[in-house]
Design a protein around this motif. Structure first.
Motif, PDB file in Angstrom:
ATOM      1  N   LYS A 146      88.098  22.260 -14.498  1.00 24.21           N
ATOM      2  CA  LYS A 146      87.243  22.749 -13.411  1.00 24.21           C
ATOM      3  C   LYS A 146      86.332  23.892 -13.853  1.00 24.21           C
ATOM      4  O   LYS A 146      85.359  24.222 -13.182  1.00 24.21           O
ATOM      5  CB  LYS A 146      88.093  23.204 -12.220  1.00 24.21           C
ATOM      6  N   ARG A 147      86.639  24.497 -15.006  1.00 24.71           N
ATOM      7  CA  ARG A 147      85.813  25.597 -15.499  1.00 24.71           C
ATOM      8  C   ARG A 147      85.699  25.504 -17.013  1.00 24.71           C
ATOM      9  O   ARG A 147      86.718  25.412 -17.713  1.00 24.71           O
ATOM     10  CB  ARG A 147      86.426  26.944 -15.098  1.00 24.71           C
ATOM     11  N   LYS A 191      84.830  22.843  -3.356  1.00 21.10           N
ATOM     12  CA  LYS A 191      85.860  21.971  -3.936  1.00 21.10           C
ATOM     13  C   LYS A 191      85.289  20.686  -4.516  1.00 21.10           C
ATOM     14  O   LYS A 191      85.909  20.050  -5.359  1.00 21.10           O
ATOM     15  CB  LYS A 191      86.912  21.636  -2.875  1.00 21.10           C
ATOM     16  N   GLY A 192      84.096  20.296  -4.069  1.00 23.35           N
ATOM     17  CA  GLY A 192      83.523  19.028  -4.509  1.00 23.35           C
ATOM     18  C   GLY A 192      82.908  19.040  -5.890  1.00 23.35           C
ATOM     19  O   GLY A 192      82.549  17.984  -6.420  1.00 23.35           O
ATOM     20  N   LYS A 193      82.778  20.212  -6.523  1.00 22.69           N
ATOM     21  CA  LYS A 193      82.151  20.271  -7.846  1.00 22.69           C
ATOM     22  C   LYS A 193      83.017  19.564  -8.887  1.00 22.69           C
ATOM     23  O   LYS A 193      84.252  19.579  -8.816  1.00 22.69           O
ATOM     24  CB  LYS A 193      81.903  21.710  -8.269  1.00 22.69           C
ATOM     25  N   GLY A 202      78.860   9.607  -4.334  1.00 22.94           N
ATOM     26  CA  GLY A 202      79.602   9.362  -5.569  1.00 22.94           C
ATOM     27  C   GLY A 202      78.912   9.866  -6.817  1.00 22.94           C
ATOM     28  O   GLY A 202      79.198   9.409  -7.929  1.00 22.94           O
ATOM     29  N   ILE A 203      77.981  10.825  -6.671  1.00 27.62           N
ATOM     30  CA  ILE A 203      77.253  11.385  -7.815  1.00 27.62           C
ATOM     31  C   ILE A 203      77.952  12.670  -8.270  1.00 27.62           C
ATOM     32  O   ILE A 203      78.043  13.631  -7.499  1.00 27.62           O
ATOM     33  CB  ILE A 203      75.790  11.704  -7.442  1.00 27.62           C
ATOM     34  N   PRO A 204      78.479  12.699  -9.494  1.00 31.49           N
ATOM     35  CA  PRO A 204      79.148  13.925  -9.960  1.00 31.49           C
ATOM     36  C   PRO A 204      78.188  15.101 -10.046  1.00 31.49           C
ATOM     37  O   PRO A 204      77.052  14.941 -10.484  1.00 31.49           O
ATOM     38  CB  PRO A 204      79.695  13.539 -11.335  1.00 31.49           C
ATOM     39  N   VAL A 205      78.650  16.279  -9.610  1.00 29.61           N
ATOM     40  CA  VAL A 205      77.838  17.494  -9.618  1.00 29.61           C
ATOM     41  C   VAL A 205      78.472  18.509 -10.560  1.00 29.61           C
ATOM     42  O   VAL A 205      79.602  18.960 -10.330  1.00 29.61           O
ATOM     43  CB  VAL A 205      77.723  18.095  -8.206  1.00 29.61           C
ATOM     44  N   LEU A 206      77.748  18.864 -11.614  1.00 31.65           N
ATOM     45  CA  LEU A 206      78.207  19.856 -12.576  1.00 31.65           C
ATOM     46  C   LEU A 206      77.362  21.113 -12.404  1.00 31.65           C
ATOM     47  O   LEU A 206      76.138  21.050 -12.433  1.00 31.65           O
ATOM     48  CB  LEU A 206      78.089  19.326 -14.014  1.00 31.65           C
ATOM     49  N   LEU A 207      78.006  22.250 -12.190  1.00 28.54           N
ATOM     50  CA  LEU A 207      77.304  23.508 -11.976  1.00 28.54           C
ATOM     51  C   LEU A 207      77.125  24.229 -13.307  1.00 28.54           C
ATOM     52  O   LEU A 207      78.061  24.311 -14.108  1.00 28.54           O
ATOM     53  CB  LEU A 207      78.091  24.403 -11.019  1.00 28.54           C
ATOM     54  N   ALA A 208      75.928  24.758 -13.539  1.00 24.92           N
ATOM     55  CA  ALA A 208      75.628  25.498 -14.767  1.00 24.92           C
ATOM     56  C   ALA A 208      75.215  26.922 -14.435  1.00 24.92           C
ATOM     57  O   ALA A 208      74.412  27.135 -13.522  1.00 24.92           O
ATOM     58  CB  ALA A 208      74.514  24.808 -15.556  1.00 24.92           C
ATOM     59  N   ASP A 209      75.770  27.878 -15.134  1.00 27.48           N
ATOM     60  CA  ASP A 209      75.433  29.306 -15.025  1.00 27.48           C
ATOM     61  C   ASP A 209      75.936  29.967 -13.741  1.00 27.48           C
ATOM     62  O   ASP A 209      76.555  31.022 -13.785  1.00 27.48           O
ATOM     63  CB  ASP A 209      73.925  29.521 -15.149  1.00 27.48           C
ATOM     64  N   ASP A 249      75.929  29.344  -0.697  1.00 26.70           N
ATOM     65  CA  ASP A 249      76.101  28.912   0.701  1.00 26.70           C
ATOM     66  C   ASP A 249      75.017  27.926   1.111  1.00 26.70           C
ATOM     67  O   ASP A 249      75.279  26.953   1.813  1.00 26.70           O
ATOM     68  CB  ASP A 249      76.083  30.120   1.641  1.00 26.70           C
ATOM     69  N   ALA A 250      73.801  28.172   0.653  1.00 31.17           N
ATOM     70  CA  ALA A 250      72.682  27.290   1.011  1.00 31.17           C
ATOM     71  C   ALA A 250      72.784  25.944   0.314  1.00 31.17           C
ATOM     72  O   ALA A 250      72.338  24.920   0.845  1.00 31.17           O
ATOM     73  CB  ALA A 250      71.361  27.962   0.651  1.00 31.17           C
ATOM     74  N   ALA A 251      73.379  25.930  -0.867  1.00 31.06           N
ATOM     75  CA  ALA A 251      73.431  24.700  -1.662  1.00 31.06           C
ATOM     76  C   ALA A 251      74.522  23.731  -1.223  1.00 31.06           C
ATOM     77  O   ALA A 251      74.380  22.522  -1.389  1.00 31.06           O
ATOM     78  CB  ALA A 251      73.628  25.048  -3.137  1.00 31.06           C
ATOM     79  N   ILE A 252      75.610  24.238  -0.669  1.00 30.28           N
ATOM     80  CA  ILE A 252      76.780  23.394  -0.384  1.00 30.28           C
ATOM     81  C   ILE A 252      76.461  22.171   0.484  1.00 30.28           C
ATOM     82  O   ILE A 252      76.886  21.056   0.149  1.00 30.28           O
ATOM     83  CB  ILE A 252      77.925  24.231   0.217  1.00 30.28           C
ATOM     84  N   PRO A 253      75.718  22.291   1.593  1.00 27.18           N
ATOM     85  CA  PRO A 253      75.451  21.100   2.420  1.00 27.18           C
ATOM     86  C   PRO A 253      74.782  19.964   1.668  1.00 27.18           C
ATOM     87  O   PRO A 253      75.162  18.799   1.821  1.00 27.18           O
ATOM     88  CB  PRO A 253      74.548  21.646   3.536  1.00 27.18           C
ATOM     89  N   VAL A 254      73.786  20.266   0.825  1.00 31.79           N
ATOM     90  CA  VAL A 254      73.114  19.192   0.094  1.00 31.79           C
ATOM     91  C   VAL A 254      74.002  18.665  -1.034  1.00 31.79           C
ATOM     92  O   VAL A 254      74.004  17.469  -1.336  1.00 31.79           O
ATOM     93  CB  VAL A 254      71.732  19.649  -0.441  1.00 31.79           C
TER      94      VAL A 254
END
Length: 329
Positions: free
Chosen positions: A302-303, A139-141, A126-133, A113-118
């Motif tokens: 997506k996963r 939806k933007g990931k 336009g910077i792709p965001v890849l989540l690890a772990d 929840d804290a991370a979503i705004p940034v």
């Protein structure tokens, strides 16, 4: 006279052009640099932001990222706060990186929840965001790369149940409350316990911390001396729980999650019964690797499941060899 003035003018123009060329030369390599190649040798710039670097698990993630930078020719940066509970510090790091002209971000968010705004700001640039772990319901990931934490908890619960009988009481040591990783692992072990007919006598948070786990486990055992098994949401807490039970001369199966060296060594020495090993090294390596695929125009799933292994005494030595190699020991 007119010809002399013309020659002087041409000579001045040539000097200016030469000065302009020399301004873009690297003094060490002698190679030309232009505004279009401000990044190191024109390499793609990728940042990897972790929750912390204060445990072997995070060190494995760091090692995976560094190896990917080296293998794939990436201008890489790795950042992390000193502790995974320092959510605001991680957010500040992400905010600062927005000004670093990144091509892609691989991030292990401390709190979704804290991370979503940034993270929305990265998407806007336009910077792709890849989540690890650690996944985020956002939806933007670009993609999530990691373990299915529900499955990790479920497999841990099954391993624990294999050593118990119907009606036995178990205790759960949770990680940081409110984080998806913790909630999913706990839900997995709860479902496994229900399926096996085990009773959950107590569930208490210890913030993934070994010292806190000792204290929490002592409190649980004082109130519930008939506990027959323990699940912990990470290995640090499993080792803390082992210390608490050993001090009471209790021998009960303990199952953790992560697969760090000390826990696997404990499994091999008949201490902790089992650990569900994640593959943190692969998470960040694949994170950087897939970031480059995105930059090349490739579309990702997506996963991306990085997999897991249930480590018991039977396969503990093999796992120890693997960890030693990955950590360069």
């Amino acid at each position: 006279m007119r010809n002399i003035k013309l020659l002087f003018t041409l000579f001045s123009v040539m000097l200016l052009l030469l000065a302009g060329c020399n301004r873009g030369v690297d003094s060490e390599s002698g190679t030309q640099k232009t505004e279009a190649s401000d990044k190191e040798d024109g390499k793609p710039k990728v940042a990897v932001v972790l929750k912390a670097l204060n445990s072997e698990y995070f060190k494995l993630m760091e090692a995976g990222a560094k190896k990917a930078f080296e293998d794939l020719g990436v201008d890489g940066t790795i950042l992390a706060p000193s502790n995974e509970t320092e959510v605001e510090k991680q957010i500040n790091m992400l905010e600062d990186l927005l000004n670093q002209d990144l091509d892609a971000l691989v991030v292990m968010p401390s709190q979704s929840d804290a991370a979503i705004p940034v993270l929305e700001k990265y998407k806007a640039k336009g910077i792709p965001v890849l989540l690890a772990d650690s996944d985020v319901n956002w939806k933007g990931k670009t993609t999530f790369i990691g373990t299915d934490n529900y499955t990790a908890g479920l497999e841990a619960g099954k391993a624990l149940a294999s050593q118990l009988k119907k009606g036995d009481k178990i205790a759960i040591l949770e990680g940081v409350l409110g984080t998806p990783t913790n909630e999913e692992r706990v839900k997995g072990v709860e479902d496994a316990a229900k399926e096996a007919g085990l009773e959950i006598a107590a569930s208490q948070a210890a913030d993934y911390d070994r010292v806190k786990a000792v204290s929490a486990m002592e409190n649980i055992l004082t109130a519930n001396p008939d506990i027959k098994g323990i699940f912990t949401a990470n290995d640090e807490m499993a080792l803390g729980a082992l210390r608490a039970t050993t001090s009471r001369n209790m021998s009960v199966p303990i199952v953790g999650v992560d697969g760090i060296t000390e826990a696997v060594e404990s499994v091999n020495a008949d201490g902790v019964y089992a650990t569900v090993a994640q593959r943190p090294y692969d998470m960040t390596y694949k994170g950087v690797e897939n970031a480059l695929k995105v930059l090349d125009g490739e579309e990702l799933e997506k996963r991306i499941d990085s997999g897991l292994d249930v480590i018991t005494k039977e396969n503990s030595e093999e796992k120890l060899s693997e960890l030693s190699e990955l950590l360069g020991k």
